[in-house]
Design an enzyme around this catalytic site. Structure first.
Site, PDB file in Angstrom:
ATOM      1  CE  LYS A   1      -4.464  -0.270  -0.227  1.00 31.33           C
ATOM      2  NZ  LYS A   1      -5.217  -1.198   0.594  1.00 31.33           N
TER       3      LYS A   1
ATOM      4  CE  LYS B   1     -13.788  -6.331  -5.684  1.00 30.12           C
ATOM      5  NZ  LYS B   1     -13.280  -5.009  -5.468  1.00 30.12           N
TER       6      LYS B   1
ATOM      7  CE  LYS C   1     -10.651 -17.260  -5.993  1.00 26.03           C
ATOM      8  NZ  LYS C   1      -9.809 -16.288  -5.403  1.00 26.03           N
TER       9      LYS C   1
END
Ligand code: TRP
Length: 330
Positions: free
Chosen positions: A111, A198, A195
């Protein structure tokens, strides 16, 4: 009874992968454990979303989970920011959380790299807030994905440290709870990438309208068609059959499987049927999402009742914590 807690990051909508995977397992866990499910809206502040953003996403997530079968009668379902006790525990835990160990957390480093102008203390202490979420109910088991394992290790470390420091066994060490074998199914994407997820951008969402679902399914990646009788299915085709197995009847599945085996399968027919069966399987959920999302009073009363239950449990822990640390309990 063992306590299971799960924190839900309020980002985006639920897709078929979430529903048939973790959410189905959550619904089942409600029968066997004392469950706490909460929307982690404080956590989302680490990246500075707008107020509308926060409100809307909490509302959406709550509507969708309720529509899927999380039951406020069986579980404690609440919004994190409705339970101020969590922040007090966060403060205590932060007093014994060290800069070095917090800086070493991989997700912090990532981050910090991604938002170099906003490396705030909340970001740094994300693991302590998550530990507070978990420890405030003295949770035993936490279902988390791989990406949360380091945060779970921190939570255990903070629990141990508190227990050692004050010579108490107040906090159980929360364990990662694998949902394998809890009734969930891994749902593949329709783009052959494996898979449904999102970040893969290959999702069918529970709130997608039927027309959208049809379009997405018709675009699913396939190949040139079966080449030899009874051959093994390549992954992209197996994916379609896996979905069919989940949403269609056995007869439908067998029908298309036979067509594959004798090389007469037309993918267009299979996709049309698959789309209709996905729509049928998700119709009741879609309806319930709309009902909840359109009924602010109902959502509010569910959130309020959940917050009351959560605060009662949290206050009981906090009382012990305060006593242990040496603050007076009146
Ligand atoms: N960090 C979790 C995530 O990103 C969300 C979360 C916050 C959480 N607090 C939690 C998960 C406590 C489990 C327990 O998905």
């Amino acid at each position: 009874m063992e306590i299971v807690l799960s924190g839900i990051r309020p980002t985006g909508n639920l897709h078929l992968g979430n529903y048939y995977g973790a959410v189905t397992s959550f619904v089942k866990l409600q029968e066997a454990y004392k469950c706490f499910f909460f929307i982690a809206d404080w956590h989302s502040l680490t990246t500075h979303p707008t107020p509308e953003n926060i409100q809307n996403s909490a509302r959406t997530i709550l509507s969708e989970y309720l529509a899927c079968g999380l039951d406020p009668e069986k579980s404690t379902i609440y919004v994190q920011s409705d339970v101020p006790e969590v922040i007090e525990l966060y403060l205590y835990l932060n007093m014994n959380a060290y800069l070095g160990e917090l800086e070493r957390v991989t997700s912090f480093k990532e981050k910090a790299r991604k938002q170099p102008d906003n490396v705030n203390a909340g970001l740094l202490t994300y693991p302590t807030l998550m530990a507070a979420d978990i420890l405030i109910h003295r949770s035993h088991k936490v279902p988390v994905g791989k990406d949360q394992e380091q945060n779970m290790e921190m939570a255990r470390k903070f629990a141990r440290r508190f227990n050692m420091m004050y010579n108490t066994d107040l906090f159980p060490e929360p364990q990662n709870f694998s949902l394998a074998g809890q009734g969930g199914i891994k749902i593949p994407g329709l783009d052959g990438s494996g898979k449904m997820g999102k970040s893969e951008g290959n999702c069918i969402y529970l709130c997608d309208e039927p027309s959208v679902i049809r379009k997405k399914v018709m675009k699913a990646v396939t190949d040139a068609g079966p080449q030899a009788m009874n051959s093994e299915k390549p992954e992209v085709i197996q994916n379609l059959f896996t979905l069919l197995d989940v949403v269609s009847t056995k007869d439908t599945y067998d029908y298309f499987n036979e067509k594959w085996n004798d090389c007469t399968l037309r993918y267009g027919d299979l996709k049309k049927q698959l789309a209709e069966d996905i729509i049928k399987a998700t119709d009741p959920i879609r309806e319930r999402i709309k009902e909840y999302a359109g009924n602010t009073d109902l959502l509010q009363s569910i959130a309020k009742a959940g917050a009351e239950k959560a605060r009662e449990s949290a206050a009981a822990t906090l009382k012990e914590v305060r006593k242990t640390i040496g603050f007076k309990v009146y």
